[in-house]
Design an enzyme around this catalytic site. Sequence first.
Site, mmCIF file in Angstrom:
data_model
loop_
_atom_site.group_PDB
_atom_site.id
_atom_site.type_symbol
_atom_site.label_atom_id
_atom_site.label_comp_id
_atom_site.label_asym_id
_atom_site.label_seq_id
_atom_site.Cartn_x
_atom_site.Cartn_y
_atom_site.Cartn_z
ATOM 1 N N SER A 123 1.221 9.499 -6.080
ATOM 2 C CA SER A 123 0.859 7.649 -5.928
ATOM 3 C C SER A 123 -0.243 7.497 -6.820
ATOM 4 C CB SER A 123 0.656 7.684 -4.736
ATOM 5 O OG SER A 123 0.173 6.355 -4.277
ATOM 6 N N GLU A 125 -2.078 5.187 -6.128
ATOM 7 C CA GLU A 125 -3.169 5.005 -5.284
ATOM 8 C C GLU A 125 -4.283 6.212 -5.504
ATOM 9 O OE1 GLU A 125 -3.299 2.642 -3.590
ATOM 10 O OE2 GLU A 125 -5.156 2.871 -2.300
ATOM 11 N N TYR A 146 -5.404 8.312 2.687
ATOM 12 C CA TYR A 146 -4.289 8.571 2.091
ATOM 13 C C TYR A 146 -3.961 9.162 0.543
ATOM 14 C CZ TYR A 146 0.534 7.136 -0.166
ATOM 15 O OH TYR A 146 1.353 7.233 -0.844
#
Length: 318
Positions: A123, A125, A146
Amino acid sequence: MPGRAFITGVTGQDGSYLAEQLLAADWEVWGLVRRSSSAEHGRVAHLPKLVHVRGDVTDLPSLITALSNVQPTHIYNLAAQSSVADSFVQPIYTAQVVGIGAANLFEAARIACPEARIYQASSSEMFGASPAPQSEHTRFQPCSPYAAAKVYAHHLAVHYRRTYGMFIACGILFNHESDRRGPDFVTRHIARGVARIHAGRETTLPLGNLEARRDWGWAPDYTRAMSGLLMLDEPIDLVVATGVSHTVADFAAAAFAVVGKDWRSHVVLDAARVRPCEVPDLLGDPTRAKTLLGWAPSVSFTQLVERMVEAEIRREGT
Ligand code: NAP
Ligand code: F7E
């Protein structure tokens, strides 16, 4: 040539589009589905040819059994507790599903079907605090439980690739959305709020950080890139993004404009929606995806917003 695909996270946004695309291309598709007292699996209910396999990525024996029985040629590891916001509330659970879940999947594949090609859902992220634009060369600076769990899973994928020679490719995907997005993510939350205000059922839309920038694309474009990545000669890490970013405020403005309203008359700030640590600016450099996969987004930001708002208006029945 079509083969046999096994998808974890098949009931999610991406899993459902990927299963649809693979079935349409004559693949056999098996999807890992976890037990729930109330599951309706709405996103894949229209896919009768999808074979459901009971299991959970936190349960290694269930993965070994599933992969031994199915013997897939291609595995897509999409299962996740995918909400960044919720990962601050449930950091340990997030690590178990996103981090240990990936470790279980790689280990199960090493035991049961080591020749299978594996896609790992990494990701954007993971880039966290690293300044935009981000590419395959950008440093990971995770800003949430996460993201930290995804970084662990990503490094483990590279480790299995290098150490055991397994074909594990990592797609580093930037935000991708659709009307199948979970309702807690900001795009669907805004689209739904606009539709409800349009229908006269609400007057305000609560939001957190309006200044965060994201590179938002259309989810089915990104699931095409996933299967493309497993068709390459070598397993690699690849950024998939539109190369265009907007703020949350831009998204809200565009969404309210679809129904002819001014977002500033309806958006209210809700401090509870502001995260303890925020990723301020994600903008992907998709050069390598264009070069290696011939990949390009098919839907613009404005079209994406329109599609999502119109879908919510239909859901509201107005
Ligand atoms: P999603 O809609 O939240 O779907 C997550 C899926 O994982 C669901 O099918 C869920 O099953 C399943 N799952 C959760 N915990 C599980 C467990 N313990 N065992 C087995 N399955 C489990 O996520 P998405 O947006 O489709 O994203 C797919 C993947 O890409 C995720 O790994 C996500 O982190 C990653 N990703 C997403 C984006 C994005 O913008 N969408 C960007 C980059 C990376 P239930 O239906 O039972 O809950
Ligand atoms: O937040 C801000 C929030 O929750 C986007 C996941 O698919 O993409 C997704 O993670 C931005 C953030 O997605 C609200 O603070 C403001 O800056 O839609 P989101 P995300 O955190 O970017 C990545 C690539 C993944 O991998 C993840 O799995 O919007 N924001 N107000 C808000 N966000 C939410 N959810 N709700 C608000 O009210």
